[in-house]
Motif scaffolding. Sequence first.
Motif, PDB file in Angstrom:
ATOM      1  N   ASP A   1     -18.723  12.139 -35.070  1.00 30.11           N
ATOM      2  CA  ASP A   1     -19.393  12.050 -33.778  1.00 30.11           C
ATOM      3  C   ASP A   1     -18.662  11.059 -32.874  1.00 30.11           C
ATOM      4  O   ASP A   1     -17.984  10.125 -33.340  1.00 30.11           O
ATOM      5  CB  ASP A   1     -20.847  11.613 -33.978  1.00 30.11           C
ATOM      6  CG  ASP A   1     -21.740  11.959 -32.788  1.00 30.11           C
ATOM      7  OD1 ASP A   1     -21.244  12.562 -31.810  1.00 30.11           O
ATOM      8  OD2 ASP A   1     -22.941  11.628 -32.846  1.00 30.11           O
ATOM      9  N   CYS A   2     -18.788  11.273 -31.581  1.00 29.35           N
ATOM     10  CA  CYS A   2     -18.214  10.390 -30.575  1.00 29.35           C
ATOM     11  C   CYS A   2     -19.042  10.542 -29.317  1.00 29.35           C
ATOM     12  O   CYS A   2     -20.005  11.313 -29.292  1.00 29.35           O
ATOM     13  CB  CYS A   2     -16.746  10.743 -30.304  1.00 29.35           C
ATOM     14  SG  CYS A   2     -16.511  12.430 -29.671  1.00 29.35           S
ATOM     15  N   SER A   3     -18.697   9.836 -28.279  1.00 28.79           N
ATOM     16  CA  SER A   3     -19.423  10.009 -27.027  1.00 28.79           C
ATOM     17  C   SER A   3     -19.019  11.340 -26.395  1.00 28.79           C
ATOM     18  O   SER A   3     -17.923  11.858 -26.620  1.00 28.79           O
ATOM     19  CB  SER A   3     -19.126   8.867 -26.062  1.00 28.79           C
ATOM     20  OG  SER A   3     -17.805   8.985 -25.545  1.00 28.79           O
ATOM     21  N   LEU A   4     -19.928  11.884 -25.602  1.00 30.45           N
ATOM     22  CA  LEU A   4     -19.588  13.133 -24.924  1.00 30.45           C
ATOM     23  C   LEU A   4     -18.418  12.918 -23.969  1.00 30.45           C
ATOM     24  O   LEU A   4     -17.554  13.798 -23.844  1.00 30.45           O
ATOM     25  CB  LEU A   4     -20.797  13.682 -24.160  1.00 30.45           C
ATOM     26  CG  LEU A   4     -20.517  14.967 -23.383  1.00 30.45           C
ATOM     27  CD1 LEU A   4     -20.086  16.097 -24.307  1.00 30.45           C
ATOM     28  CD2 LEU A   4     -21.715  15.385 -22.547  1.00 30.45           C
ATOM     29  N   ALA A   5     -18.368  11.780 -23.302  1.00 26.18           N
ATOM     30  CA  ALA A   5     -17.246  11.501 -22.405  1.00 26.18           C
ATOM     31  C   ALA A   5     -15.919  11.560 -23.156  1.00 26.18           C
ATOM     32  O   ALA A   5     -14.935  12.125 -22.665  1.00 26.18           O
ATOM     33  CB  ALA A   5     -17.430  10.141 -21.741  1.00 26.18           C
ATOM     34  N   ALA A   6     -15.881  11.002 -24.370  1.00 26.70           N
ATOM     35  CA  ALA A   6     -14.648  11.032 -25.165  1.00 26.70           C
ATOM     36  C   ALA A   6     -14.299  12.457 -25.561  1.00 26.70           C
ATOM     37  O   ALA A   6     -13.121  12.854 -25.545  1.00 26.70           O
ATOM     38  CB  ALA A   6     -14.803  10.156 -26.401  1.00 26.70           C
ATOM     39  N   LEU A   7     -15.299  13.261 -25.917  1.00 25.15           N
ATOM     40  CA  LEU A   7     -15.035  14.653 -26.285  1.00 25.15           C
ATOM     41  C   LEU A   7     -14.513  15.432 -25.089  1.00 25.15           C
ATOM     42  O   LEU A   7     -13.553  16.221 -25.218  1.00 25.15           O
ATOM     43  CB  LEU A   7     -16.311  15.301 -26.815  1.00 25.15           C
ATOM     44  CG  LEU A   7     -16.199  16.776 -27.193  1.00 25.15           C
ATOM     45  CD1 LEU A   7     -15.233  16.975 -28.359  1.00 25.15           C
ATOM     46  CD2 LEU A   7     -17.566  17.365 -27.534  1.00 25.15           C
ATOM     47  N   LEU A   8     -15.103  15.234 -23.915  1.00 23.89           N
ATOM     48  CA  LEU A   8     -14.647  15.939 -22.719  1.00 23.89           C
ATOM     49  C   LEU A   8     -13.230  15.509 -22.343  1.00 23.89           C
ATOM     50  O   LEU A   8     -12.417  16.337 -21.909  1.00 23.89           O
ATOM     51  CB  LEU A   8     -15.613  15.679 -21.560  1.00 23.89           C
ATOM     52  CG  LEU A   8     -17.028  16.239 -21.738  1.00 23.89           C
ATOM     53  CD1 LEU A   8     -17.909  15.834 -20.555  1.00 23.89           C
ATOM     54  CD2 LEU A   8     -17.013  17.760 -21.892  1.00 23.89           C
ATOM     55  N   ASP A   9     -12.936  14.238 -22.509  1.00 26.58           N
ATOM     56  CA  ASP A   9     -11.563  13.780 -22.268  1.00 26.58           C
ATOM     57  C   ASP A   9     -10.594  14.473 -23.234  1.00 26.58           C
ATOM     58  O   ASP A   9      -9.526  14.955 -22.824  1.00 26.58           O
ATOM     59  CB  ASP A   9     -11.468  12.260 -22.452  1.00 26.58           C
ATOM     60  CG  ASP A   9     -12.135  11.485 -21.340  1.00 26.58           C
ATOM     61  OD1 ASP A   9     -12.427  12.074 -20.283  1.00 26.58           O
ATOM     62  OD2 ASP A   9     -12.388  10.276 -21.540  1.00 26.58           O
ATOM     63  N   HIS A  10     -10.956  14.511 -24.504  1.00 31.76           N
ATOM     64  CA  HIS A  10     -10.093  15.112 -25.520  1.00 31.76           C
ATOM     65  C   HIS A  10      -9.856  16.590 -25.233  1.00 31.76           C
ATOM     66  O   HIS A  10      -8.734  17.101 -25.424  1.00 31.76           O
ATOM     67  CB  HIS A  10     -10.729  14.942 -26.896  1.00 31.76           C
ATOM     68  CG  HIS A  10      -9.954  15.589 -28.005  1.00 31.76           C
ATOM     69  ND1 HIS A  10     -10.183  16.895 -28.430  1.00 31.76           N
ATOM     70  CD2 HIS A  10      -8.949  15.110 -28.797  1.00 31.76           C
ATOM     71  CE1 HIS A  10      -9.354  17.181 -29.405  1.00 31.76           C
ATOM     72  NE2 HIS A  10      -8.589  16.119 -29.661  1.00 31.76           N
ATOM     73  N   ASP A  11     -10.901  17.284 -24.773  1.00 36.19           N
ATOM     74  CA  ASP A  11     -10.795  18.716 -24.507  1.00 36.19           C
ATOM     75  C   ASP A  11     -10.427  19.019 -23.059  1.00 36.19           C
ATOM     76  O   ASP A  11     -10.546  20.165 -22.612  1.00 36.19           O
ATOM     77  CB  ASP A  11     -12.104  19.412 -24.875  1.00 36.19           C
ATOM     78  CG  ASP A  11     -12.295  19.507 -26.383  1.00 36.19           C
ATOM     79  OD1 ASP A  11     -11.305  19.334 -27.112  1.00 36.19           O
ATOM     80  OD2 ASP A  11     -13.430  19.742 -26.827  1.00 36.19           O
ATOM     81  N   ARG A  12     -10.002  17.984 -22.322  1.00 33.92           N
ATOM     82  CA  ARG A  12      -9.474  18.131 -20.969  1.00 33.92           C
ATOM     83  C   ARG A  12     -10.471  18.852 -20.043  1.00 33.92           C
ATOM     84  O   ARG A  12     -10.118  19.763 -19.296  1.00 33.92           O
ATOM     85  CB  ARG A  12      -8.130  18.853 -20.985  1.00 33.92           C
ATOM     86  CG  ARG A  12      -7.094  18.181 -21.889  1.00 33.92           C
ATOM     87  CD  ARG A  12      -5.724  18.826 -21.766  1.00 33.92           C
ATOM     88  NE  ARG A  12      -5.177  18.716 -20.422  1.00 33.92           N
ATOM     89  CZ  ARG A  12      -4.606  17.624 -19.919  1.00 33.92           C
ATOM     90  NH1 ARG A  12      -4.519  16.533 -20.667  1.00 33.92           N
ATOM     91  NH2 ARG A  12      -4.136  17.614 -18.699  1.00 33.92           N
ATOM     92  N   GLN A  13     -11.709  18.398 -20.124  1.00 33.31           N
ATOM     93  CA  GLN A  13     -12.743  18.916 -19.232  1.00 33.31           C
ATOM     94  C   GLN A  13     -12.950  17.921 -18.089  1.00 33.31           C
ATOM     95  O   GLN A  13     -13.624  16.901 -18.243  1.00 33.31           O
ATOM     96  CB  GLN A  13     -14.046  19.127 -20.002  1.00 33.31           C
ATOM     97  CG  GLN A  13     -13.976  20.230 -21.023  1.00 33.31           C
ATOM     98  CD  GLN A  13     -13.731  21.589 -20.364  1.00 33.31           C
ATOM     99  OE1 GLN A  13     -14.579  22.138 -19.673  1.00 33.31           O
ATOM    100  NE2 GLN A  13     -12.546  22.133 -20.601  1.00 33.31           N
ATOM    101  N   PHE A  14     -12.335  18.251 -16.953  1.00 40.05           N
ATOM    102  CA  PHE A  14     -12.406  17.366 -15.790  1.00 40.05           C
ATOM    103  C   PHE A  14     -12.859  18.173 -14.577  1.00 40.05           C
ATOM    104  O   PHE A  14     -13.202  19.347 -14.684  1.00 40.05           O
ATOM    105  CB  PHE A  14     -11.027  16.724 -15.530  1.00 40.05           C
ATOM    106  CG  PHE A  14     -10.472  15.986 -16.726  1.00 40.05           C
ATOM    107  CD1 PHE A  14     -11.071  14.817 -17.160  1.00 40.05           C
ATOM    108  CD2 PHE A  14      -9.355  16.469 -17.413  1.00 40.05           C
ATOM    109  CE1 PHE A  14     -10.562  14.135 -18.260  1.00 40.05           C
ATOM    110  CE2 PHE A  14      -8.844  15.790 -18.504  1.00 40.05           C
ATOM    111  CZ  PHE A  14      -9.452  14.615 -18.930  1.00 40.05           C
ATOM    112  N   GLY A  15     -12.856  17.530 -13.440  1.00 36.67           N
ATOM    113  CA  GLY A  15     -13.127  18.234 -12.198  1.00 36.67           C
ATOM    114  C   GLY A  15     -14.586  18.624 -12.009  1.00 36.67           C
ATOM    115  O   GLY A  15     -15.511  17.993 -12.529  1.00 36.67           O
TER     116      GLY A  15
END
Length: 448
Positions: free
Chosen positions: A150-164
């Motif tokens: 488990d990790c923070s959702l922000a870290a997961l979104l960063d890892h999976d390049r979910q931006f914008g």
Amino acid sequence: MDLGARMRVAVVGGGWAGLAAAVELLAAGVEVVVHEAARRLGGRARSVVMHGQRLDNGQHILSGAYGETLRLMQQVGADPARLLHRVPLALCFPGAASERPFALRLPRLPAPWHLAVGLFSARGASLGEKLAALRCLRRWQGTGYRLAADCSLAALLDHDRQFGALRRFLWEPLCLAALNTPAADASAQVFLNVLRDTVGGARAASDLLLPAVELDALFAQPAAEFIRAHGGEIRLSARVEQIGESLGIAGERYAAVVLAVDAPHAAALLAQHGQTADLARLLAGYRCEPIATVYCAYPRELRLSEPMLGLAGGSPTRVGQWVFDRGALCGNDGLLAFVLSGRGAWEELDNSALFAALAGELAGVLRRRLPDPAWVRVVRERRATYSCRPGLPRPAAQTARRGVWLAGDYVCDEYPATLEAAVRSGVAAARGILGAPAAGQRAGNGLT
């Protein structure tokens, strides 16, 4: 198993978890006594009187994935089709004059086409962002929505390049709405569990279910009528301060006790017994997240374009999150409910400043001046839910003390602090007492 002739169970707490446990036990023929400290049932999901109107202590949203909640509503005679507005998931952020609007609507198509078409037709996001989101969803689906750690959702979104735009208007608002915890602090695994059962499930599971009545009428009142009609007893203004050695409460002995109270109250009761001291320390260490609902009574003709509109979409310079048109939902024409979840800058504002900020942001979104409201009421729940953080240890329904069971939204380890989690936990405790554990629920020493 028919245990009614020889089993009497105390349910401590008359919120949705406690009521769910009581209904499940009574349906099996068990004698039940509900002890509720307040003068009303419903817990944190209850109705209050404001300016002569019966309103909710906070705006709640359900989803089509709330299977146990819908089942128990039907069991106690509360028809979901009549009491809930079922609408396809729609996230609409009109934006102020200088901002690009965002809108995502899931069409009534079979899964997974509803999600693919909804993403591709979303306004306000680039084609590259949409393709990246679909690839990300396929990766999550391919792992069964499970993370190795488990990790923070922000870290997961960063890892999976979910931006914008999709991060700002889809992932982060969904996280805040579902987990009541900002993405920077929220458990990515619990968020993926929510996605799995909503947008990753059957098409109807992703629908929003918006209450068309006050919360008391949605479940608490029908559940109370069911409990009394089946021989159960409800004691209001009956706070439980101690559970005796023989499972005694106020001089009466029970075969089992379900603690369906919030984590701090449960910790205080569990700390009194050596076998549950470790569990008490765990629950006492939970951090909490706030929720505020700001009700504004505008002229009756004021209506929003949607029953639910997004405001800032994560903008650091604004405080608004969601606004609900209670006229479209419940017939309270002109009444708007602003909802603020999780810790943020809004907590530092007093009630007058908070209303002024929200009204100004809504006026910017609607691009017109708003009339003065007849009244404004701010409801702040400073300890509304536990903070759903990565790796948070969650208790099992069965504690180490024989006959003592836990129920509450913090017990359902798959879900965040939602009404469905509360209901599932109550059902799990009841079925554990009956010797038929609910699917996916754990029994053990009370710790995970």
